[in-house]
Write an enzyme that holds these catalytic residues in place. Structure first.
Site, mmCIF file in Angstrom:
data_model
loop_
_atom_site.group_PDB
_atom_site.id
_atom_site.type_symbol
_atom_site.label_atom_id
_atom_site.label_comp_id
_atom_site.label_asym_id
_atom_site.label_seq_id
_atom_site.Cartn_x
_atom_site.Cartn_y
_atom_site.Cartn_z
ATOM 1 C CE LYS A 1 0.737 1.152 4.530
ATOM 2 N NZ LYS A 1 1.127 2.885 4.974
ATOM 3 C CG ASP B 1 -0.465 -0.021 7.780
ATOM 4 O OD1 ASP B 1 -1.189 0.814 8.235
ATOM 5 O OD2 ASP B 1 0.914 0.463 7.751
#
Ligand code: C5P
Length: 285
Positions: free
Chosen positions: A11, A138
């Protein structure tokens, strides 16, 4: 013995704002997160009838219960009450570590998704993301992926319109950043500039890449740039090769750029590879 394969996508943070420190020591964030096409391969073998093992040949990646992928598997089997009767997790890393790309979280998320699929989905996607929050901030985003607004510790997620297709280039400098140390440093630094998350959301809603590029900002970027000239050096190469925007992702140290087209992306990557060993071309997923 059965084999489960899952891709673990990295990401980037298109925006990252830190709103303040919380009583539990974590920080409240507001961040537009985006999955990118750079991925690790995660393979699980269940029913090995041996002790659990984790195989990864990349230096610095723990091959035991300290690895987030191992923690994810343990949590999955604890919550379901199942016994895999032996588990081997093999990880082929491509996402750089200590990079702000959520590499370890992506692997953990891939384990959760892969096991959930294999065992006929005992958890809904949202439940699986909630499970991920027990592993790391995350992980919930990495479980769901795409384009999302993340708030709270990173676990409160809201899906946004998908980022338009574009060429990205990612470059990892020769140093890594410790996330907890960086959060502490930020606490002692006056934050002069914040991203405009509302403007980023509007830009995504209309699918305007130039507006998205214009709103890319990470509060950690100035803090890390001040200590590490490599960040500005990478950015200068991106600027020379006509990047629409460039910024550090997460707690660093990877710097990503949105390039106007594939050929300028190729040129930026070639230029960066003269100095840096970890340079990748990617696109939003
Ligand atoms: O949740 P995770 O283990 O990935 O976080 C690593 C570290 O980053 C935490 O121990 C904390 O120091 C810091 N952190 C934070 N606020 C967040 C996320 C992470 O302070 N929202």
């Amino acid at each position: 013995m059965e084999i489960i394969r899952e891709k673990a996508y990295g990401k980037i943070n298109l925006t990252l704002d830190v709103l303040g420190v919380r009583p539990d020591g974590y920080h409240d964030l507001k961040s537009v997160m985006q999955t990118v096409s750079l991925f690790d391969d995660v393979q699980m073998c269940v029913g090995t009838k041996r002790n659990w093992e984790l195989i990864c040949t990349t230096e610095g990646v723990p091959c035991d219960e300290k690895n987030l992928a191992w923690k994810a598997a343990r949590l999955f089997f604890e919550k379901t009450g199942r016994d895999p009767e032996g588990l081997t997790i093999s990880i082929t890393k491509r996402i750089p570590s200590g990079a702000g790309m959520g590499g370890g979280s992506a692997d953990a998320a891939a384990v959760l998704r892969g096991l959930n699929r294999h065992y006929a989905s005992p958890f809904s996607p949202t439940e699986l993301a909630d499970l991920g929050a027990e592993i790391g901030s995350d992980v919930p985003f990495c479980v769901l992926g795409g384009t999302m607004m993340a708030e709270g510790r990173g676990e409160r997620l809201r899906r946004l319109p998908a980022m338009p297709k574009c060429t990205m280039v990612l470059c990892k400098p020769d140093f890594s950043v410790s996330t907890p140390v960086l959060f502490r440093k930020l606490d002692q630094t006056p934050v002069l500039h914040h991203p405009d998350n509302d403007a980023m959301e509007r830009a995504l809603q209309v699918g305007a890449l130039e507006k998205i590029a214009g709103n890319i900002f990470n509060v950690f970027d100035p803090v890390v740039s001040a200590e590490h000239p490599q960040i500005d050096h990478i950015k200068s190469i991106f600027v020379q090769t006509n990047a629409a925007a460039c910024q550090m992702t997460g707690s660093g140290s990877v710097v990503f750029a949105i390039m106007p087209d594939a050929s300028s992306g190729k040129r930026a990557a070639e230029e960066l590879k003269k100095t840096y060993s970890q340079v990748f071309c990617a696109e939003p997923v």
